[in-house]
Write a protein that holds these residues in place. Structure first.
Motif, PDB file in Angstrom:
ATOM      1  N   GLY A 214      16.206  41.792 -27.117  1.00  0.00           N
ATOM      2  CA  GLY A 214      17.200  41.267 -26.175  1.00  0.00           C
ATOM      3  C   GLY A 214      17.090  41.839 -24.776  1.00  0.00           C
ATOM      4  N   LYS A 215      15.966  42.431 -24.452  1.00  0.00           N
ATOM      5  CA  LYS A 215      15.772  43.031 -23.127  1.00  0.00           C
ATOM      6  C   LYS A 215      15.414  41.967 -22.085  1.00  0.00           C
ATOM      7  CE  LYS A 215      15.951  47.437 -24.313  1.00  0.00           C
ATOM      8  NZ  LYS A 215      16.866  48.388 -23.768  1.00  0.00           N
ATOM      9  N   THR A 216      15.773  42.233 -20.858  1.00  0.00           N
ATOM     10  CA  THR A 216      15.276  41.444 -19.739  1.00  0.00           C
ATOM     11  C   THR A 216      13.889  41.974 -19.428  1.00  0.00           C
ATOM     12  OG1 THR A 216      17.482  41.087 -18.847  1.00  0.00           O
ATOM     13  CG2 THR A 216      15.640  40.853 -17.309  1.00  0.00           C
ATOM     14  N   VAL A 217      12.938  41.061 -19.239  1.00  0.00           N
ATOM     15  CA  VAL A 217      11.548  41.448 -18.983  1.00  0.00           C
ATOM     16  C   VAL A 217      11.121  40.871 -17.637  1.00  0.00           C
ATOM     17  CG1 VAL A 217       9.167  41.334 -19.813  1.00  0.00           C
ATOM     18  CG2 VAL A 217      11.046  41.416 -21.457  1.00  0.00           C
ATOM     19  N   ILE A 218      10.594  41.731 -16.794  1.00  0.00           N
ATOM     20  CA  ILE A 218      10.048  41.329 -15.496  1.00  0.00           C
ATOM     21  C   ILE A 218       8.539  41.449 -15.589  1.00  0.00           C
ATOM     22  CG2 ILE A 218      10.010  41.760 -13.000  1.00  0.00           C
ATOM     23  CD1 ILE A 218      12.824  41.174 -14.182  1.00  0.00           C
ATOM     24  N   ILE A 219       7.850  40.371 -15.249  1.00  0.00           N
ATOM     25  CA  ILE A 219       6.385  40.397 -15.249  1.00  0.00           C
ATOM     26  C   ILE A 219       5.911  40.160 -13.824  1.00  0.00           C
ATOM     27  CG2 ILE A 219       4.289  39.315 -16.119  1.00  0.00           C
ATOM     28  CD1 ILE A 219       5.906  38.601 -18.637  1.00  0.00           C
ATOM     29  N   HIS A 220       5.006  41.013 -13.389  1.00  0.00           N
ATOM     30  CA  HIS A 220       4.473  40.937 -12.028  1.00  0.00           C
ATOM     31  C   HIS A 220       2.961  40.753 -12.097  1.00  0.00           C
ATOM     32  CE1 HIS A 220       3.211  43.012  -8.124  1.00  0.00           C
ATOM     33  NE2 HIS A 220       3.726  41.842  -7.793  1.00  0.00           N
ATOM     34  N   SER A 221       2.483  39.696 -11.464  1.00  0.00           N
ATOM     35  CA  SER A 221       1.055  39.429 -11.358  1.00  0.00           C
ATOM     36  C   SER A 221       0.583  39.902  -9.986  1.00  0.00           C
ATOM     37  CB  SER A 221       0.832  37.919 -11.510  1.00  0.00           C
ATOM     38  OG  SER A 221      -0.483  37.582 -11.163  1.00  0.00           O
ATOM     39  N   TRP A 222      -0.469  40.689  -9.949  1.00  0.00           N
ATOM     40  CA  TRP A 222      -0.908  41.279  -8.690  1.00  0.00           C
ATOM     41  C   TRP A 222      -2.427  41.329  -8.599  1.00  0.00           C
ATOM     42  CZ3 TRP A 222      -3.815  45.702  -9.325  1.00  0.00           C
ATOM     43  CH2 TRP A 222      -3.746  46.296 -10.590  1.00  0.00           C
ATOM     44  N   ASN A 223      -2.907  41.694  -7.430  1.00  0.00           N
ATOM     45  CA  ASN A 223      -4.321  41.922  -7.189  1.00  0.00           C
ATOM     46  C   ASN A 223      -4.439  43.107  -6.244  1.00  0.00           C
ATOM     47  OD1 ASN A 223      -6.844  41.518  -5.385  1.00  0.00           O
ATOM     48  ND2 ASN A 223      -7.256  40.293  -7.203  1.00  0.00           N
ATOM     49  N   LYS A 224      -5.394  43.967  -6.481  1.00  0.00           N
ATOM     50  CA  LYS A 224      -5.462  45.203  -5.701  1.00  0.00           C
ATOM     51  C   LYS A 224      -5.805  45.005  -4.226  1.00  0.00           C
ATOM     52  CE  LYS A 224     -10.055  46.263  -7.444  1.00  0.00           C
ATOM     53  NZ  LYS A 224     -10.823  47.199  -8.229  1.00  0.00           N
ATOM     54  N   THR A 225      -6.309  43.846  -3.829  1.00  0.00           N
ATOM     55  CA  THR A 225      -6.617  43.617  -2.422  1.00  0.00           C
ATOM     56  C   THR A 225      -5.534  42.802  -1.710  1.00  0.00           C
ATOM     57  OG1 THR A 225      -7.864  41.609  -2.935  1.00  0.00           O
ATOM     58  CG2 THR A 225      -9.099  43.692  -2.848  1.00  0.00           C
ATOM     59  N   CYS A 226      -4.431  42.568  -2.368  1.00  0.00           N
ATOM     60  CA  CYS A 226      -3.367  41.697  -1.850  1.00  0.00           C
ATOM     61  C   CYS A 226      -2.266  42.530  -1.189  1.00  0.00           C
ATOM     62  CB  CYS A 226      -2.805  40.875  -3.014  1.00  0.00           C
ATOM     63  SG  CYS A 226      -1.298  39.990  -2.664  1.00  0.00           S
ATOM     64  N   SER A 227      -2.043  42.316   0.110  1.00  0.00           N
ATOM     65  CA  SER A 227      -1.018  43.094   0.819  1.00  0.00           C
ATOM     66  C   SER A 227       0.396  42.675   0.397  1.00  0.00           C
ATOM     67  CB  SER A 227      -1.196  42.970   2.329  1.00  0.00           C
ATOM     68  OG  SER A 227      -1.068  41.617   2.727  1.00  0.00           O
ATOM     69  N   THR A 228       0.607  41.409   0.088  1.00  0.00           N
ATOM     70  CA  THR A 228       1.913  40.963  -0.396  1.00  0.00           C
ATOM     71  C   THR A 228       2.219  41.617  -1.742  1.00  0.00           C
ATOM     72  OG1 THR A 228       1.664  38.854   0.751  1.00  0.00           O
ATOM     73  CG2 THR A 228       3.311  38.939  -0.995  1.00  0.00           C
ATOM     74  N   CYS A 229       1.212  41.710  -2.591  1.00  0.00           N
ATOM     75  CA  CYS A 229       1.386  42.367  -3.897  1.00  0.00           C
ATOM     76  C   CYS A 229       1.799  43.822  -3.708  1.00  0.00           C
ATOM     77  CB  CYS A 229       0.092  42.308  -4.709  1.00  0.00           C
ATOM     78  SG  CYS A 229      -0.506  40.647  -5.062  1.00  0.00           S
ATOM     79  N   ALA A 230       1.201  44.490  -2.731  1.00  0.00           N
ATOM     80  CA  ALA A 230       1.531  45.892  -2.466  1.00  0.00           C
ATOM     81  C   ALA A 230       2.998  46.038  -2.081  1.00  0.00           C
ATOM     82  CB  ALA A 230       0.626  46.451  -1.378  1.00  0.00           C
ATOM     83  N   LYS A 231       3.515  45.100  -1.282  1.00  0.00           N
ATOM     84  CA  LYS A 231       4.929  45.131  -0.899  1.00  0.00           C
ATOM     85  C   LYS A 231       5.804  44.921  -2.133  1.00  0.00           C
ATOM     86  CE  LYS A 231       4.077  43.391   3.732  1.00  0.00           C
ATOM     87  NZ  LYS A 231       4.183  42.231   4.626  1.00  0.00           N
ATOM     88  N   GLN A 232       5.394  43.996  -2.993  1.00  0.00           N
ATOM     89  CA  GLN A 232       6.159  43.736  -4.211  1.00  0.00           C
ATOM     90  C   GLN A 232       6.160  44.957  -5.125  1.00  0.00           C
ATOM     91  OE1 GLN A 232       4.206  40.198  -5.675  1.00  0.00           O
ATOM     92  NE2 GLN A 232       5.839  38.893  -4.880  1.00  0.00           N
ATOM     93  N   VAL A 233       5.030  45.624  -5.228  1.00  0.00           N
ATOM     94  CA  VAL A 233       4.930  46.811  -6.083  1.00  0.00           C
ATOM     95  C   VAL A 233       5.934  47.872  -5.638  1.00  0.00           C
ATOM     96  CG1 VAL A 233       3.439  48.772  -6.695  1.00  0.00           C
ATOM     97  CG2 VAL A 233       2.561  46.446  -6.846  1.00  0.00           C
ATOM     98  N   LYS A 234       6.050  48.093  -4.340  1.00  0.00           N
ATOM     99  CA  LYS A 234       7.008  49.083  -3.830  1.00  0.00           C
ATOM    100  C   LYS A 234       8.435  48.722  -4.215  1.00  0.00           C
ATOM    101  CE  LYS A 234       4.230  50.578   0.090  1.00  0.00           C
ATOM    102  NZ  LYS A 234       4.092  50.600   1.537  1.00  0.00           N
ATOM    103  N   ILE A 235       8.778  47.446  -4.079  1.00  0.00           N
ATOM    104  CA  ILE A 235      10.127  46.995  -4.425  1.00  0.00           C
ATOM    105  C   ILE A 235      10.359  47.111  -5.929  1.00  0.00           C
ATOM    106  CG2 ILE A 235      11.674  44.996  -4.487  1.00  0.00           C
ATOM    107  CD1 ILE A 235      10.230  44.116  -1.820  1.00  0.00           C
ATOM    108  N   LEU A 236       9.380  46.695  -6.719  1.00  0.00           N
ATOM    109  CA  LEU A 236       9.535  46.747  -8.176  1.00  0.00           C
ATOM    110  C   LEU A 236       9.551  48.183  -8.697  1.00  0.00           C
ATOM    111  CD1 LEU A 236       7.336  43.676  -9.157  1.00  0.00           C
ATOM    112  CD2 LEU A 236       9.837  43.855  -9.252  1.00  0.00           C
ATOM    113  N   ASP A 237       8.813  49.080  -8.052  1.00  0.00           N
ATOM    114  CA  ASP A 237       8.880  50.495  -8.445  1.00  0.00           C
ATOM    115  C   ASP A 237      10.289  51.048  -8.224  1.00  0.00           C
ATOM    116  OD1 ASP A 237       6.268  50.626  -9.335  1.00  0.00           O
ATOM    117  OD2 ASP A 237       5.486  51.571  -7.516  1.00  0.00           O
ATOM    118  N   LYS A 238      10.916  50.654  -7.131  1.00  0.00           N
ATOM    119  CA  LYS A 238      12.309  51.056  -6.870  1.00  0.00           C
ATOM    120  C   LYS A 238      13.245  50.392  -7.876  1.00  0.00           C
ATOM    121  CE  LYS A 238      15.884  52.550  -4.418  1.00  0.00           C
ATOM    122  NZ  LYS A 238      16.759  53.243  -5.327  1.00  0.00           N
ATOM    123  N   ALA A 239      12.989  49.126  -8.188  1.00  0.00           N
ATOM    124  CA  ALA A 239      13.825  48.399  -9.150  1.00  0.00           C
ATOM    125  C   ALA A 239      13.781  49.060 -10.533  1.00  0.00           C
ATOM    126  CB  ALA A 239      13.382  46.946  -9.236  1.00  0.00           C
TER     127      ALA A 239
END
Length: 122
Positions: free
Chosen positions: A37-62
């Motif tokens: 019954g958990k909420t699951v967040i899935i994040h798709s990323w790529n190591k050369t993607c600057s938008t992904c890097a911004k998302q990673v920072k936000i999701l790490d805080k989340a």
């Protein structure tokens, strides 16, 4: 001048590949989390993607702010089977699952308030 251009190129290369993330998604963890019954967040990323890097920072805080939520991620270009299984076509995708259903999906979102709202979505 040539040395300066080389230096600038190197600096941009390092900043673009700033994500040092690992694939944490497995079918076993995903299925068990949903059964529990958990909420699951899935994040798709790529190591050369600057938008992904911004998302990673936000999701790490989340992760700190949402203790009962399971955060899973995978590298889009390396883990193509996961992307196919989840029908995720883009590097910068965030998907929220709750009660064995997808409840929210966004592509390229880097606004913290909108991502948090997505996590809290009903």
């Amino acid at each position: 001048m040539k040395k300066i251009l080389i230096l600038i190129t190197i600096l941009f290369s390092f900043s673009a590949s700033g994500i040092s993330k690992e694939t944490t998604f497995t079918n076993k963890i995903f299925e068990k989390s949903q059964l529990d019954g958990k909420t699951v967040i899935i994040h798709s990323w790529n190591k050369t993607c600057s938008t992904c890097a911004k998302q990673v920072k936000i999701l790490d805080k989340a992760k700190q702010d949402f203790k009962d939520v399971i955060f899973l991620s995978f590298e889009q270009t390396k883990d193509k089977e996961i992307a196919k299984f989840l029908s995720i076509d883009y590097w910068t995708t965030i998907v929220v699952y709750r009660d064995n259903k997808e409840v929210s999906r966004s592509i390229g979102q880097t606004n913290k308030e909108k991502i948090y709202s997505q996590i809290n979505s009903l």
